[in-house]
Scaffold this active site. Structure first.
Site, PDB file in Angstrom:
ATOM      1  CE1 TYR A 121      -4.152   1.849   0.491  1.00 55.86           C
ATOM      2  CE2 TYR A 121      -2.579   3.432   1.368  1.00 55.86           C
ATOM      3  CZ  TYR A 121      -3.831   3.149   0.860  1.00 55.86           C
ATOM      4  OH  TYR A 121      -4.756   4.144   0.708  1.00 55.86           O
ATOM      5  CG  ASN A 206      -6.216   6.969   5.681  1.00 51.77           C
ATOM      6  OD1 ASN A 206      -6.493   5.779   5.832  1.00 51.77           O
ATOM      7  ND2 ASN A 206      -6.830   7.728   4.794  1.00 51.77           N
ATOM      8  CB  SER A 229       8.730   9.563  12.422  1.00 51.93           C
ATOM      9  OG  SER A 229       9.993   9.047  12.094  1.00 51.93           O
ATOM     10  CD  GLN A 251      12.362  11.363  12.547  1.00 55.37           C
ATOM     11  OE1 GLN A 251      11.468  10.579  12.286  1.00 55.37           O
ATOM     12  NE2 GLN A 251      13.437  11.442  11.799  1.00 55.37           N
ATOM     13  CG  HIS A 254       8.664  12.694   8.997  1.00 56.51           C
ATOM     14  ND1 HIS A 254       8.393  12.336   7.706  1.00 56.51           N
ATOM     15  CD2 HIS A 254       9.947  12.316   9.228  1.00 56.51           C
ATOM     16  CE1 HIS A 254       9.478  11.761   7.177  1.00 56.51           C
ATOM     17  NE2 HIS A 254      10.437  11.749   8.077  1.00 56.51           N
ATOM     18  CD  GLU A 319      10.727   5.553  13.192  1.00 59.10           C
ATOM     19  OE1 GLU A 319      10.435   6.663  13.713  1.00 59.10           O
ATOM     20  OE2 GLU A 319      10.322   5.197  12.077  1.00 59.10           O
ATOM     21  CG  HIS A 320      14.990   7.224  12.967  1.00 59.71           C
ATOM     22  ND1 HIS A 320      13.685   7.679  12.942  1.00 59.71           N
ATOM     23  CD2 HIS A 320      15.207   6.627  11.771  1.00 59.71           C
ATOM     24  CE1 HIS A 320      13.145   7.362  11.772  1.00 59.71           C
ATOM     25  NE2 HIS A 320      14.029   6.725  11.041  1.00 59.71           N
ATOM     26  CG  ASP A 353      14.682   9.130   6.638  1.00 59.64           C
ATOM     27  OD1 ASP A 353      14.509   8.156   7.397  1.00 59.64           O
ATOM     28  OD2 ASP A 353      14.504  10.314   6.981  1.00 59.64           O
ATOM     29  CD  GLU A 407       2.608 -33.758  26.366  1.00 63.25           C
ATOM     30  OE1 GLU A 407       1.990 -33.678  25.294  1.00 63.25           O
ATOM     31  OE2 GLU A 407       3.576 -33.026  26.656  1.00 63.25           O
ATOM     32  CG  HIS A 412       0.078 -38.050  19.870  1.00 62.51           C
ATOM     33  ND1 HIS A 412      -1.266 -37.784  19.874  1.00 62.51           N
ATOM     34  CD2 HIS A 412       0.672 -36.915  19.395  1.00 62.51           C
ATOM     35  CE1 HIS A 412      -1.473 -36.556  19.439  1.00 62.51           C
ATOM     36  NE2 HIS A 412      -0.314 -36.002  19.128  1.00 62.51           N
TER      37      HIS A 412
END
Lengths: 424, 424
Positions: A121, A206, A229, A251, A254, A319-320, A353, A407, A412
């Site tokens: 997307y 969005n 961000s 930053q 943004h 994040e950064h 980036d 078990e 089994h």
């Protein structure tokens, strides 16, 4: 900027917009409509939300060629070089299948297989970023995903921006559709007459796109839902205040929700950076956004020592992270939580980036504690391989049957024992 | 079993129990209560749901020692051997950090860091499986997670089953709490006086546990929400019907929702297996469960060729796949979607459930199209490393600034340019 020198638990967590009940219902209705009416629904919803009537959803060869003619040739070359760097870095993340054999003839292994198909997307409008196309498409391409589909809402002119189409072509996308919003996510998850469904959907969007991704999750895979961000800069007193301020502002521009943080053991640097930020702010085209971000989420933490600074950074799990110290590599060794780390003065965050190669899709809002940058692994799956020999099952079969009975799973145990039923 | 010889789109997808609105609200209320009242809430809810009053939530050394005394020493040795195999296999999944350097002084890399802390949920009652403890704990341990916390609801006697405690001790768990349900998940996500919060929660549970995991997701990471178990067996006409039937039943005894499927090109084998399943069913202790599973979700697909069989398997994307053909390795090469593949007659599926080494936590309900077995990667995160030299930024800075301006992000461009402002 807000300067804090008495730190009690640093955090950059912001409340995430998880949508209203009304938005959720709207998204559910859109998904149901697309499931039921397919392409008809996509055309109807595109007219409604994007205000444009399209003859065909698919982007044509002509449109791709127009995009190339419409873009500065130098920029095209730069996008190609960036794509090359991103491809190179992600190639190194790729892992082969492996097998091991044992003396008794047992073979165990892990088979790596790319996903069959992925949908990317790409948001429309001013958030239509060519760099985002490269960063989402190329890891899938490197993983070996055969079918990569891109969707993006058309503008009022019925077109997708030239930069986005050029980046898609360079990244090797063969299928692009002019459709956006929850309806695009629904089409990717469940398919329509013209868009076949995919196995995983990635890319930002969005609130409607984010809610739609949450709704379809489970039927298909999705990437993380990214938050606003952030940057944290860890700097000692010997660093350049103007450069730090510029990086913080890169930053802040943004998003009003973006967060820019400086952690330093120098109150002198703190003061200087704060003044520099104010000075540089006033000449920025996106001053309004950057100013609100700095006012609300811009913080300078003054710590007693760089060791305390490292602790603050680990609490923030940014994040950064930029490390501006005398020995940034040594400082890095103590960082446990960060999406991407930029070392030294010449590793300004925008380098990552756009151009260096590592992915710019990174964990936000403290999730670097447990999440990773978008990477090739997310477009491949593992399959365990088990091959037991007759000798191996003879040797270990009784143990396996005992564990099964512990078990309470008798069938089994019998499945193992039936292999040797005539022999005992 | 239901024999189908005219296949139109094979699928083993079952509707997943996503809980009622009432259950969701109950879970939200429990989480709110634990957030607010901490340990008090845990004690209150344990009395309410588990019917037992506990002095302390933490499992003591004495309880661990009692568990060891209470279990057959041979079983303890077998659990140790299984743990050893599981540890060995997962060690091979572990990847080192890596770096690359370029001629211009650029260094790029990927740093691997284990999560700080992980919580493992172990269900109570008849679903309290030692094997599940090993399979959830050991990948985290191998990843290097420092703090691994186990939670499990106490029985009416206030205890956790001996097998589970023994497996936890062998796996190296140092913190175990007697608390289950949504309250345990809330405690792991948000912490209480006696249980510090963790970064990721794994492990199976009932619908309340699953809903609680969904609620806390985002604040902490979670593993996948597993669906009912499945097996698909791809066999040609030369295979043993009794062994195939036994393997199908080993899956069917798990759960009335479990799905057992045979895909074969031999209608003779189909008939034989169907009869064998009926015969073996009647002597199983869990006959009731297995019979309902076989009746509802047990299917034999008769295909025209083994190539068509492979296609059907890829459509099913099974959790467990057994390949019983003349050349199982060659057949395997064409399988794109499966959680775990068992090759040949001596690789009965329970071998993988308990002992071989690969994880038994596998993608169910068709999600093997895009998901993997539980593995070491899920307990580590990646951090990208970017170090640009002065020469590298000088060479590429202009390109980065151009890309930033193409996206309308002027502050990004200036952050790069400010490094060289005196020089141009």
């Amino acid at each position: 900027m807000n300067i804090i020198d008495n730190i009690k638990g640093a955090s950059i967590k912001r409340s995430v917009d998880s949508g209203t009940e009304e938005q959720r219902r709207a998204v559910q209705a859109i998904i149901a409509e697309v499931k039921k009416a397919g392409d008809d629904a996509l055309h109807r919803l595109t007219e409604k939300f994007d205000g444009v009537h399209l003859e065909s959803l698919a982007v044509t060869r002509d449109e791709i060629e127009d995009a190339f003619s419409g873009l500065d040739p130098e920029l095209i070359t730069i996008i190609e070089e960036a794509a090359c760097n991103i491809r190179d870095f992600h190639e190194k993340q790729k892992r082969p299948s492996w097998f091991e054999t044992k003396a008794d003839g047992t073979m165990l292994g892990q088979k790596m297989t790319p996903l069959d198909s992925v949908g990317v997307y790409v948001p429309g409008g001013t958030a239509a970023y060519p760099s985002s196309v490269l960063m989402n498409v190329l890891p899938a391409k490197v993983a070996g995903v055969e079918r990569i589909v891109m969707v993006s809402p058309p503008g009022k002119d019925g077109k997708i921006p030239a930069g986005v189409l050029v980046a898609a072509e360079i990244a090797g996308v063969k299928e692009i559709y002019k459709v956006g919003g929850a309806q695009a996510v629904a089409a990717l998850a469940y398919g329509t007459e013209s868009i076949a469904s995919v196995d995983k959907i990635t890319g930002p969007g969005n609130i409607y796109v984010a809610l739609a991704k949450r709704e379809v999750f489970g039927d298909v895979d999705i990437d993380m839902i990214a938050g606003p961000s952030e940057i944290v800069i860890l700097a000692d007193g010997h660093q350049h205040a103007d450069e730090i301020a510029a990086d913080l502002l890169s930053q802040a521009e943004h998003d009003v929700l973006a967060s820019a943080v400086l952690v330093t053991d120098s109150s002198e640097l703190a003061e200087k950076v704060s003044r520099e930020v104010e000075e540089q702010l006033s000449s920025l085209p996106r001053e309004g956004i950057a100013r609100r971000s700095i006012e609300e989420y811009g913080t300078i933490y003054v710590v007693d020592s760089m060791e305390e600074g490292v602790e603050v950074v680990n609490d923030l799990a940014p994040e950064h992270l930029e490390i501006l110290t005398a020995h940034p590599f040594e400082t890095m060794a103590s960082i446990r939580h960060a999406g991407a780390i930029f070392l030294g003065r010449y590793s300004s965050e925008p380098v990552g980036d756009y151009f260096a190669g590592p992915n710019h899709v990174l964990p936000t809002n403290g999730t670097a504690r447990f999440s990773s940058p978008l990477n090739v692994d997310e477009f491949m799956k593992k399959t365990s391989i088990i091959s037991y020999s007759e000798a191996a099952l003879k040797e270990h079969g009784d143990k396996i049957a005992k564990l099964a009975r512990l078990e309470g799973l008798e069938a089994h145990a019998r499945a193992v024992e039936i292999r040797f039923k005539g022999e005992k």
